[in-house]
Design a protein around this motif. Structure first.
Motif, short mmCIF file in Angstrom:
data_model
loop_
_atom_site.label_atom_id
_atom_site.label_comp_id
_atom_site.label_asym_id
_atom_site.label_seq_id
_atom_site.Cartn_x
_atom_site.Cartn_y
_atom_site.Cartn_z
N GLY A 148 1.07 -1.20 0.02
CA GLY A 148 -0.01 -0.06 0.17
C GLY A 148 0.94 1.13 0.17
O GLY A 148 0.57 2.19 0.61
N THR A 149 1.81 1.38 -0.93
CA THR A 149 2.70 2.35 -1.11
C THR A 149 2.37 3.39 -1.77
O THR A 149 2.18 3.05 -3.21
CB THR A 149 4.09 1.82 -1.15
OG1 THR A 149 4.59 0.93 -0.14
CG2 THR A 149 5.11 3.17 -1.14
N ILE A 150 2.59 4.82 -1.63
CA ILE A 150 2.30 6.01 -2.47
C ILE A 150 3.50 6.82 -2.56
O ILE A 150 3.96 7.02 -1.43
CB ILE A 150 1.03 6.84 -2.01
CG1 ILE A 150 0.11 5.73 -2.17
CG2 ILE A 150 0.91 8.05 -3.06
CD1 ILE A 150 -1.42 6.33 -1.63
N LEU A 151 4.01 6.99 -3.64
CA LEU A 151 5.29 7.98 -3.79
C LEU A 151 4.61 9.28 -4.09
O LEU A 151 3.85 9.47 -4.96
CB LEU A 151 5.97 7.45 -4.78
CG LEU A 151 7.49 7.83 -4.68
CD1 LEU A 151 8.18 7.65 -3.71
CD2 LEU A 151 8.31 7.59 -6.24
N VAL A 162 8.07 8.64 0.36
CA VAL A 162 7.39 7.37 0.49
C VAL A 162 6.27 7.55 1.44
O VAL A 162 6.66 7.75 2.66
CB VAL A 162 8.26 6.17 0.51
CG1 VAL A 162 7.35 4.83 0.58
CG2 VAL A 162 9.10 6.04 -0.58
N ILE A 163 5.00 7.57 1.34
CA ILE A 163 3.99 7.46 2.11
C ILE A 163 3.13 6.23 2.28
O ILE A 163 3.04 5.59 1.18
CB ILE A 163 3.01 8.60 2.06
CG1 ILE A 163 2.34 8.67 0.76
CG2 ILE A 163 3.86 10.04 2.26
CD1 ILE A 163 1.48 9.86 0.50
N LYS A 164 2.38 5.85 3.10
CA LYS A 164 1.63 4.70 3.46
C LYS A 164 0.30 5.11 3.16
O LYS A 164 -0.32 6.08 3.42
CB LYS A 164 1.57 4.08 4.82
CG LYS A 164 0.78 3.05 5.21
CD LYS A 164 1.54 1.85 4.49
CE LYS A 164 0.64 0.40 4.95
NZ LYS A 164 1.26 -0.94 4.07
N GLY A 165 -0.42 4.14 2.36
CA GLY A 165 -1.74 4.49 1.75
C GLY A 165 -2.83 3.93 2.69
O GLY A 165 -2.67 3.35 3.71
N PRO A 166 -4.05 4.10 2.39
CA PRO A 166 -5.03 3.63 3.43
C PRO A 166 -5.00 1.89 3.29
O PRO A 166 -4.58 1.36 2.63
CB PRO A 166 -6.41 4.04 2.95
CG PRO A 166 -5.98 4.35 1.53
CD PRO A 166 -4.68 4.68 1.42
N PRO A 167 -5.85 1.21 4.51
CA PRO A 167 -5.84 -0.13 4.48
C PRO A 167 -6.67 -0.56 3.05
O PRO A 167 -7.76 0.06 2.79
CB PRO A 167 -6.58 -0.18 5.48
CG PRO A 167 -6.68 0.96 6.52
CD PRO A 167 -6.40 2.11 5.62
N GLY A 168 -6.21 -1.82 2.85
CA GLY A 168 -6.92 -2.45 1.89
C GLY A 168 -6.32 -2.48 0.17
O GLY A 168 -6.68 -2.81 -0.50
N SER A 208 -0.73 13.02 9.49
CA SER A 208 -1.23 12.79 8.44
C SER A 208 -1.91 11.27 8.36
O SER A 208 -1.17 10.39 8.66
CB SER A 208 -0.36 12.70 7.03
OG SER A 208 0.04 14.26 6.95
N VAL A 209 -3.19 11.40 8.27
CA VAL A 209 -3.91 9.98 8.46
C VAL A 209 -5.01 9.86 7.09
O VAL A 209 -5.42 10.78 6.59
CB VAL A 209 -4.85 9.87 9.63
CG1 VAL A 209 -3.90 9.87 10.85
CG2 VAL A 209 -5.76 11.02 9.99
#
Length: 298
Positions: A148-151, A162-168, A208-209
């Motif tokens: 679940g990675t977003i750049l 590199v930020i973490k995306g939402p669950p799923g 950030s959430v």
């Protein structure tokens, strides 16, 4: 590369030959934004930035020591408008030897690439099908790496994060970064025959959430009969996103749908050949000068 105009949205269409690249080559579309299309030439190993409205084509050599596995984005330079405006190209590459994510920025004003920008990668990066989304002056790419990675690449500060995306988020192509409210990044995600709308916000602690804003049934949204609920999950995926009009394109069991996210109105494309669209599409929007023989096309 196949160009298909969206019927009923435009009075006239861009002629097919406007997208011709001359003699046949092995080419691959990387991005499309601000009236330009970014194309990778696999045979000659350079980039092509083309404007189908003016038929202008610009060849851009790849930066030195570039790793030949990448995604890219094209956009107009801030403060300029129109087809003659300067543009930028942003390329992201993964160096598997040093486990680094690398970013390069090209400016048409200077015809040069800037210095390489790097950040350590947590794991292997899978670039296939990763499409960029521009929010404000920040580019986002969601990666299919199972985590679940977003750049995030800030064009002003030249920071790569590199930020973490939402669950799923997973590897099935079930997600698409979008523009959310208040010029923040959002994520549209397919989950259990539903369309989920997420938004990344800063909470009262300054962290950030991801917050779930909306969940919509795909069967109701796309007006799909109840008997079609048995369709397999892997047959549903995002094909593309058009930032200016906040429109997503979905592939659902051999059919392409367009959904306007603010109004939640959908439209089915009859007669489209599904094999041409089941990988991805890059929506193109251009504007012709007043009195031109063509109107805008998408």
């Amino acid at each position: 590369m196949v160009f298909t105009p969206i019927p009923a949205l435009v009075a006239d269409c861009i002629p097919q030959d406007r997208f011709s690249l001359g003699r046949p080559r092995f080419t691959y579309v990387l991005d499309c934004r601000h009236g330009r299309v970014l194309i990778e030439d696999l045979e000659q190993k350079y980039l092509i930035v083309c404007d189908p409205i003016t038929s202008e084509k610009c060849r851009v050599a790849l930066p030195c020591k570039f790793k030949w596995s990448f995604v890219g984005a094209v956009l107009c330079t801030a403060g300029y408008k129109g087809h003659s405006s300067p543009f930028k190209v942003v390329l992201l590459s993964w160096d598997g030897v040093d486990n680094q994510l690398l970013a390069y920025v090209y400016s048409s004003m200077t015809d040069t690439w800037g210095n390489v920008i790097s950040v350590e990668a947590q794991d292997n990066i899978y670039f296939h099908g990763c499409r960029s989304t521009l929010v404000g002056n920040i580019l986002y790419w969601p990666f299919m790496n199972g985590r679940g990675t977003i750049l995030e690449f800030d064009l002003d500060s030249q920071n790569l994060t590199v930020i973490k995306g939402p669950p799923g988020m997973n590897d099935s192509g079930n997600f698409q970064t979008i523009q959310a409210e208040d010029d923040t990044v959002g994520l549209a995600m397919l989950s259990c025959h539903n369309l989920q709308m997420w938004q990344r916000k800063v909470n009262c602690r300054g962290v950030s959430v991801w917050l779930l804003q909306k969940t919509v049934s795909l069967h109701k949204l796309l007006k799909i009969p109840p008997q079609d609920k048995k369709r397999m999950k892997w047959q549903d995926k995002f094909l593309g996103y058009e930032e200016d009009n906040d429109v997503i394109f979905l592939y659902w069991y051999n059919t392409v749908y367009m959904v306007q996210l603010k109004s939640m109105q959908s439209r089915k494309f009859n007669g489209t050949r599904s094999r041409e669209y089941r990988e991805c599409c890059y929506p193109f929007t251009g504007f012709f000068p007043a009195g031109d023989c063509y109107n805008c096309s998408t």
